[in-house]
Design a protein around this motif. Structure first.
Motif, PDB file in Angstrom:
ATOM      1  N   GLN A 200       0.822  -1.228   0.000  1.00 25.26           N
ATOM      2  CA  GLN A 200       0.000   0.000   0.000  1.00 25.26           C
ATOM      3  C   GLN A 200       0.853   1.275   0.000  1.00 25.26           C
ATOM      4  N   LYS A 201       0.419   2.250  -0.812  1.00 28.67           N
ATOM      5  CA  LYS A 201       1.057   3.578  -0.790  1.00 28.67           C
ATOM      6  C   LYS A 201      -0.045   4.615  -0.678  1.00 28.67           C
ATOM      7  N   VAL A 202       0.149   5.594   0.181  1.00 26.73           N
ATOM      8  CA  VAL A 202      -0.834   6.666   0.367  1.00 26.73           C
ATOM      9  C   VAL A 202      -0.147   7.989   0.070  1.00 26.73           C
ATOM     10  N   LEU A 203      -0.655   8.685  -0.932  1.00 25.10           N
ATOM     11  CA  LEU A 203      -0.064   9.974  -1.302  1.00 25.10           C
ATOM     12  C   LEU A 203      -1.103  11.062  -1.118  1.00 25.10           C
ATOM     13  N   ARG A 204      -0.757  12.088  -0.374  1.00 29.78           N
ATOM     14  CA  ARG A 204      -1.686  13.193  -0.125  1.00 29.78           C
ATOM     15  C   ARG A 204      -1.174  14.457  -0.767  1.00 29.78           C
ATOM     16  N   GLY A 205      -2.089  15.264  -1.266  1.00 32.99           N
ATOM     17  CA  GLY A 205      -1.703  16.542  -1.855  1.00 32.99           C
ATOM     18  C   GLY A 205      -2.945  17.322  -2.190  1.00 32.99           C
ATOM     19  N   THR A 206      -2.902  17.981  -3.337  1.00 35.83           N
ATOM     20  CA  THR A 206      -4.057  18.757  -3.795  1.00 35.83           C
ATOM     21  C   THR A 206      -4.288  18.426  -5.268  1.00 35.83           C
ATOM     22  N   LEU A 207      -5.379  18.946  -5.806  1.00 34.55           N
ATOM     23  CA  LEU A 207      -5.610  18.726  -7.240  1.00 34.55           C
ATOM     24  C   LEU A 207      -4.426  19.252  -8.042  1.00 34.55           C
ATOM     25  N   GLY A 208      -3.843  20.347  -7.566  1.00 37.31           N
ATOM     26  CA  GLY A 208      -2.713  20.944  -8.268  1.00 37.31           C
ATOM     27  C   GLY A 208      -1.458  20.087  -8.231  1.00 37.31           C
ATOM     28  N   THR A 209      -1.331  19.203  -7.244  1.00 34.36           N
ATOM     29  CA  THR A 209      -0.100  18.404  -7.140  1.00 34.36           C
ATOM     30  C   THR A 209      -0.305  16.935  -7.520  1.00 34.36           C
ATOM     31  N   LEU A 210      -1.542  16.587  -7.937  1.00 33.32           N
ATOM     32  CA  LEU A 210      -1.833  15.179  -8.270  1.00 33.32           C
ATOM     33  C   LEU A 210      -0.811  14.603  -9.252  1.00 33.32           C
ATOM     34  N   HIS A 211      -0.550  15.361 -10.303  1.00 29.99           N
ATOM     35  CA  HIS A 211       0.313  14.868 -11.365  1.00 29.99           C
ATOM     36  C   HIS A 211       1.705  14.519 -10.826  1.00 29.99           C
ATOM     37  N   GLU A 212       2.284  15.493 -10.094  1.00 28.45           N
ATOM     38  CA  GLU A 212       3.655  15.224  -9.615  1.00 28.45           C
ATOM     39  C   GLU A 212       3.684  14.119  -8.558  1.00 28.45           C
ATOM     40  N   MET A 213       2.571  13.990  -7.791  1.00 29.70           N
ATOM     41  CA  MET A 213       2.501  12.893  -6.812  1.00 29.70           C
ATOM     42  C   MET A 213       2.624  11.545  -7.524  1.00 29.70           C
ATOM     43  N   ALA A 214       1.888  11.407  -8.628  1.00 30.74           N
ATOM     44  CA  ALA A 214       1.908  10.140  -9.363  1.00 30.74           C
ATOM     45  C   ALA A 214       3.248   9.932 -10.055  1.00 30.74           C
TER      46      ALA A 214
END
Ligand code: SAH
Length: 266
Positions: A200-214
């Motif tokens: 499992q991986k949990v990544l938190r951010g905002t709509l603005g950072t979704l791309h870089e999170m992935a």
């Protein structure tokens, strides 16, 4: 005649299948499981003589043939689907075929991956004054999505949104939701990969950072995208547990008109 049991495997962790689901697996003579997503360790619950088929390698006709053949020999069949079978499980087409063949079936629900994702994030998806609705949806892939349900149109509600089968489309999700006007670049968003699995991986951010999170995590599948202010910090307290609120079970500290004590006022 045997029967076919559609069973929800849960999101992945072996101990998140229901007791009923485990019992049905233990009794199964034939198991047809969704190999692309079901945790293979669940197969250990079956007896040694159980014949297993991975449906990822089969067509609908081949799945039904295997079910019909087993049932005609009075064998018990389990059709194991990931999460809860009622969400993106393609069970309806199997059920209709079984009905036409006069084969008995039932469904054992499972813990959907979106519940496991909420648990991994440690959040409540429905917060008073923030959102009381959860929109479960997906982007079009091999399977079409009705035009009236385009994510961009569903976004106008500004409610909690959970995207299945869309982890490779993060730019589109962000652009569509922001252009709806109901979400902003700063709206909290999360990606949960393989909820409840060891990986499992949990990544938190905002709509603005979704791309870089992935990008930084390399996640493109077996993930859910959750969006909404319920992932943030602002909310109102529930009425149910307010000190001044009376219910059939508890007398509130201040006098509250009877009309306010309806069960729906949770
Ligand atoms: N019936 C399943 C969904 C099947 S569709 C359920 O109730 O969960 C398959 C999609 O579900 C995947 O592409 C992914 O978006 C999501 N999914 C399934 N298991 C998951 C998990 N453990 N963690 C995150 N997403 C998962």
């Amino acid at each position: 005649m045997g029967e076919v049991h559609f069973v929800g495997a849960g999101p992945g962790a072996v101990d998140l299948i229901t007791l009923r689901g485990k019992m049905l697996l233990e009794r199964a003579d034939v198991l047809i499981y969704t190999g692309s997503l079901v945790n293979p360790l669940l197969l250990d619950f079956t007896k040694e003589t159980c014949v297993t088929h991975n449906s990822a390698c089969l067509t609908l006709d081949e799945v039904i043939d295997r079910m019909a053949e087993a049932v005609s020999r009075d064998l018990e069949v389990v059709r194991l689907h990931t999460g809860d079978p009622s969400l993106y499980g393609a069970i309806r087409e199997q059920i209709d075929r079984l009905n036409r063949l006069g084969i008995a079936w039932d469904i054992c629900p499972g813990v959907s991956s979106f519940c496991a994702a909420a648990a991994a994030l440690g959040v409540e998806l429905t917060l008073p004054s923030v959102s009381q609705s959860v929109i479960i949806t997906r982007y079009q892939g091999h399977t079409g999505v009705p035009a009236s349900e385009s994510p961009a149109s569903l976004a106008v509600h500004g409610s909690t949104m959970v995207f299945f089968l869309s982890a490779s489309l993060l730019d589109t999700i962000a652009a569509d939701l922001i252009s709806s006007g109901s979400y902003s670049v700063d709206t909290p968003a999360a990606i949960v990969y393989k909820a409840s699995w060891a990986e499992q991986k949990v990544l938190r951010g905002t709509l603005g950072t979704l791309h870089e999170m992935a990008q930084s995590s390399g996640i493109t599948k077996t993930a859910l995208v959750l969006v909404g202010k319920v992932l943030g910090t602002e909310y109102a307290l529930s009425r149910l547990y307010a000190p001044d609120f009376s219910t059939a079970y508890r007398q509130g500290s201040a006098s509250v008109p009877k009309a306010d004590t309806k069960k729906e006022d949770l």
